[in-house]
Design a protein around this motif. Structure first.
Motif, PDB file in Angstrom:
ATOM      1  N   ASP A  48     -28.299 -81.270  47.932  1.00 13.51           N
ATOM      2  CA  ASP A  48     -28.721 -82.549  47.379  1.00 13.51           C
ATOM      3  C   ASP A  48     -28.943 -82.358  45.887  1.00 13.51           C
ATOM      4  O   ASP A  48     -29.950 -81.786  45.472  1.00 13.51           O
ATOM      5  N   ARG A  49     -27.993 -82.825  45.071  1.00 15.59           N
ATOM      6  CA  ARG A  49     -28.075 -82.600  43.622  1.00 15.59           C
ATOM      7  C   ARG A  49     -29.081 -83.543  42.961  1.00 15.59           C
ATOM      8  O   ARG A  49     -29.351 -83.408  41.770  1.00 15.59           O
ATOM      9  N   ALA A  50     -29.682 -84.449  43.724  1.00 19.03           N
ATOM     10  CA  ALA A  50     -30.648 -85.377  43.128  1.00 19.03           C
ATOM     11  C   ALA A  50     -31.871 -84.644  42.618  1.00 19.03           C
ATOM     12  O   ALA A  50     -32.421 -84.989  41.568  1.00 19.03           O
ATOM     13  N   ALA A  51     -32.327 -83.620  43.358  1.00 22.36           N
ATOM     14  CA  ALA A  51     -33.513 -82.875  42.943  1.00 22.36           C
ATOM     15  C   ALA A  51     -33.621 -81.598  43.773  1.00 22.36           C
ATOM     16  O   ALA A  51     -33.261 -81.590  44.953  1.00 22.36           O
ATOM     17  N   PRO A  52     -34.111 -80.510  43.181  1.00 25.45           N
ATOM     18  CA  PRO A  52     -34.360 -79.303  43.973  1.00 25.45           C
ATOM     19  C   PRO A  52     -35.543 -79.508  44.909  1.00 25.45           C
ATOM     20  O   PRO A  52     -36.333 -80.436  44.729  1.00 25.45           O
ATOM     21  N   PHE A  53     -35.659 -78.650  45.928  1.00 28.96           N
ATOM     22  CA  PHE A  53     -36.852 -78.689  46.762  1.00 28.96           C
ATOM     23  C   PHE A  53     -37.385 -77.273  46.908  1.00 28.96           C
ATOM     24  O   PHE A  53     -36.688 -76.291  46.657  1.00 28.96           O
ATOM     25  N   TYR A  54     -38.652 -77.167  47.319  1.00 29.81           N
ATOM     26  CA  TYR A  54     -39.365 -75.900  47.255  1.00 29.81           C
ATOM     27  C   TYR A  54     -40.144 -75.623  48.541  1.00 29.81           C
ATOM     28  O   TYR A  54     -40.476 -76.527  49.291  1.00 29.81           O
ATOM     29  N   PHE A  55     -40.426 -74.348  48.741  1.00 34.17           N
ATOM     30  CA  PHE A  55     -41.454 -73.915  49.674  1.00 34.17           C
ATOM     31  C   PHE A  55     -42.248 -72.827  48.959  1.00 34.17           C
ATOM     32  O   PHE A  55     -41.877 -72.389  47.862  1.00 34.17           O
ATOM     33  N   THR A  56     -43.350 -72.412  49.532  1.00 36.04           N
ATOM     34  CA  THR A  56     -44.200 -71.425  48.870  1.00 36.04           C
ATOM     35  C   THR A  56     -44.463 -70.233  49.786  1.00 36.04           C
ATOM     36  O   THR A  56     -44.306 -70.314  51.007  1.00 36.04           O
ATOM     37  N   LYS A  57     -44.843 -69.137  49.155  1.00 33.92           N
ATOM     38  CA  LYS A  57     -45.313 -67.954  49.861  1.00 33.92           C
ATOM     39  C   LYS A  57     -46.668 -67.574  49.280  1.00 33.92           C
ATOM     40  O   LYS A  57     -46.945 -67.847  48.101  1.00 33.92           O
ATOM     41  N   SER A  58     -47.503 -66.942  50.080  1.00 34.96           N
ATOM     42  CA  SER A  58     -48.770 -66.447  49.582  1.00 34.96           C
ATOM     43  C   SER A  58     -48.523 -65.282  48.624  1.00 34.96           C
ATOM     44  O   SER A  58     -47.584 -64.497  48.809  1.00 34.96           O
ATOM     45  N   ALA A  59     -49.393 -65.156  47.625  1.00 34.02           N
ATOM     46  CA  ALA A  59     -49.248 -64.042  46.684  1.00 34.02           C
ATOM     47  C   ALA A  59     -49.284 -62.701  47.403  1.00 34.02           C
ATOM     48  O   ALA A  59     -48.597 -61.749  47.013  1.00 34.02           O
ATOM     49  N   HIS A  60     -50.054 -62.620  48.474  1.00 29.67           N
ATOM     50  CA  HIS A  60     -50.182 -61.356  49.194  1.00 29.67           C
ATOM     51  C   HIS A  60     -48.982 -61.064  50.094  1.00 29.67           C
ATOM     52  O   HIS A  60     -48.980 -60.043  50.799  1.00 29.67           O
ATOM     53  N   ALA A  61     -47.942 -61.898  50.033  1.00 31.88           N
ATOM     54  CA  ALA A  61     -46.673 -61.562  50.671  1.00 31.88           C
ATOM     55  C   ALA A  61     -45.857 -60.612  49.798  1.00 31.88           C
ATOM     56  O   ALA A  61     -44.885 -60.008  50.263  1.00 31.88           O
ATOM     57  N   VAL A  62     -46.240 -60.482  48.516  1.00 27.97           N
ATOM     58  CA  VAL A  62     -45.466 -59.690  47.552  1.00 27.97           C
ATOM     59  C   VAL A  62     -45.671 -58.201  47.786  1.00 27.97           C
ATOM     60  O   VAL A  62     -46.805 -57.718  47.905  1.00 27.97           O
ATOM     61  N   ILE A  63     -44.558 -57.464  47.847  1.00 29.22           N
ATOM     62  CA  ILE A  63     -44.579 -56.005  47.958  1.00 29.22           C
ATOM     63  C   ILE A  63     -43.579 -55.421  46.968  1.00 29.22           C
ATOM     64  O   ILE A  63     -42.627 -56.089  46.563  1.00 29.22           O
ATOM     65  N   PRO A  64     -43.776 -54.167  46.542  1.00 28.51           N
ATOM     66  CA  PRO A  64     -42.899 -53.585  45.527  1.00 28.51           C
ATOM     67  C   PRO A  64     -41.601 -53.027  46.091  1.00 28.51           C
ATOM     68  O   PRO A  64     -41.515 -52.675  47.280  1.00 28.51           O
ATOM     69  N   SER A  65     -40.625 -52.920  45.233  1.00 26.44           N
ATOM     70  CA  SER A  65     -39.382 -52.234  45.584  1.00 26.44           C
ATOM     71  C   SER A  65     -39.691 -50.815  46.045  1.00 26.44           C
ATOM     72  O   SER A  65     -40.619 -50.167  45.581  1.00 26.44           O
ATOM     73  N   GLY A  66     -38.893 -50.342  46.999  1.00 23.29           N
ATOM     74  CA  GLY A  66     -39.102 -49.012  47.550  1.00 23.29           C
ATOM     75  C   GLY A  66     -39.984 -48.997  48.776  1.00 23.29           C
ATOM     76  O   GLY A  66     -40.193 -47.935  49.381  1.00 23.29           O
ATOM     77  N   SER A  67     -40.487 -50.165  49.181  1.00 24.13           N
ATOM     78  CA  SER A  67     -41.378 -50.239  50.333  1.00 24.13           C
ATOM     79  C   SER A  67     -40.629 -49.989  51.640  1.00 24.13           C
ATOM     80  O   SER A  67     -39.430 -50.279  51.762  1.00 24.13           O
ATOM     81  N   GLU A  68     -41.352 -49.458  52.596  1.00 22.13           N
ATOM     82  CA  GLU A  68     -40.899 -49.398  53.987  1.00 22.13           C
ATOM     83  C   GLU A  68     -41.874 -50.234  54.796  1.00 22.13           C
ATOM     84  O   GLU A  68     -43.082 -50.012  54.723  1.00 22.13           O
ATOM     85  N   ILE A  69     -41.361 -51.198  55.543  1.00 24.08           N
ATOM     86  CA  ILE A  69     -42.228 -52.097  56.292  1.00 24.08           C
ATOM     87  C   ILE A  69     -41.843 -52.110  57.767  1.00 24.08           C
ATOM     88  O   ILE A  69     -40.709 -51.778  58.137  1.00 24.08           O
ATOM     89  N   ALA A  70     -42.798 -52.485  58.596  1.00 22.07           N
ATOM     90  CA  ALA A  70     -42.504 -52.693  60.007  1.00 22.07           C
ATOM     91  C   ALA A  70     -41.693 -53.973  60.185  1.00 22.07           C
ATOM     92  O   ALA A  70     -41.741 -54.877  59.334  1.00 22.07           O
ATOM     93  N   TYR A  71     -40.935 -54.030  61.260  1.00 28.84           N
ATOM     94  CA  TYR A  71     -40.201 -55.270  61.558  1.00 28.84           C
ATOM     95  C   TYR A  71     -41.229 -56.401  61.700  1.00 28.84           C
ATOM     96  O   TYR A  71     -42.251 -56.245  62.366  1.00 28.84           O
ATOM     97  N   PRO A  72     -41.009 -57.548  61.041  1.00 32.77           N
ATOM     98  CA  PRO A  72     -42.015 -58.620  61.031  1.00 32.77           C
ATOM     99  C   PRO A  72     -42.400 -59.096  62.423  1.00 32.77           C
ATOM    100  O   PRO A  72     -41.576 -59.177  63.334  1.00 32.77           O
ATOM    101  N   ALA A  73     -43.678 -59.420  62.567  1.00 33.21           N
ATOM    102  CA  ALA A  73     -44.211 -59.868  63.848  1.00 33.21           C
ATOM    103  C   ALA A  73     -43.744 -61.284  64.184  1.00 33.21           C
ATOM    104  O   ALA A  73     -43.470 -62.090  63.291  1.00 33.21           O
ATOM    105  N   GLY A  74     -43.632 -61.575  65.464  1.00 31.23           N
ATOM    106  CA  GLY A  74     -43.407 -62.941  65.927  1.00 31.23           C
ATOM    107  C   GLY A  74     -41.987 -63.443  65.836  1.00 31.23           C
ATOM    108  O   GLY A  74     -41.746 -64.637  66.033  1.00 31.23           O
TER     109      GLY A  74
END
Length: 231
Positions: A48-74
């Motif tokens: 839709d070129r009329a306008a972009p749309f957004y969603f948000t993430k919590s700041a505490h979702a941010v992790i640094p490059s090089g991380s190893e994480i568990a497969y996400p829950a749920g």
């Protein structure tokens, strides 16, 4: 007398800055949806070129490059999405496209992890995407390169490899909404401020991660990023 907090408050997440001992504290995370036409098409959507749309993430979702994480829950269908990230370094409210770039501190590589099955369920029920998008460790961030060192966003390549195989490849110029357009539009609805991050959308080629896989992303002129999903 100042009341004591009931419990310890975790510090604000921060992101490394390329070539600097300083770091970039994260305030908020905004994400642009469907900003590459080919990705929108692969997901069965039109841009839709009329306008972009957004969603948000919590700041505490941010992790640094090089991380190893568990497969996400749920989820049983977690997807990678390689992204170009804008780091805001100055106040911006109702700015014009001509003035929008004055608010940019720098840019970075990012990966938006998505619980695709939960997102699909939300879409089918005409409900918000929060469960599909906003969860722990879902916003990988590389080191931020200051804007003068990166230059103007344009034909820089954006790529992602999964276990050594190229799965996403495009140019930043393929974005439907440019950096100044995004900042100017988003600033109509939020008072953007230093510490805000904007993930600008992902190219075509998204797909699932599984335990044990390794992701490696790059954008010309920026620090590359890596992420491992633990076995």
């Amino acid at each position: 007398m100042t009341a004591a907090p009931l419990f310890d408050v975790p510090p604000a997440p921060s992101v490394a800055i390329a070539g600097s001992a300083s770091h970039f504290p994260v305030r908020r995370v905004f994400c642009v949806g469907r900003n590459y036409a080919a990705h929108a098409a692969e997901m069965g959507n039109e841009v839709d070129r009329a306008a972009p749309f957004y969603f948000t993430k919590s700041a505490h979702a941010v992790i640094p490059s090089g991380s190893e994480i568990a497969y996400p829950a749920g989820t049983r269908d977690c997807h990678y999405e390689m992204e170009f990230v804008i780091a805001i370094g100055a106040d911006a409210h109702e700015v014009s496209e001509a003035d929008a770039m004055d608010a940019v501190y720098g840019y970075a590589c990012g990966i938006d992890l998505t619980r695709r099955d939960l997102q699909a369920q939300a879409k089918d029920g005409r409900k918000p995407w929060d469960l599909g998008k906003d969860f722990e460790n879902s916003a990988l961030m590389g080191a931020i390169t200051p804007a003068p060192a990166f230059g103007a966003p344009g034909d820089q390549a954006i790529t992602l490899d999964l276990d050594g195989k190229r799965v996403q490849e495009a140019k930043l110029s393929d974005m439907v909404w440019s950096v100044p357009e995004i900042i100017a539009h988003l600033s109509r609805f939020y008072r953007l401020a230093p510490g805000d991050l904007i993930y600008t959308g992902t190219p075509a080629g998204v797909g699932p991660v599984v335990p044990g896989c390794a992701l490696s992303g790059a954008i010309d002129g920026l620090e590359p990023i890596t992420l491992t999903i633990a076995k």
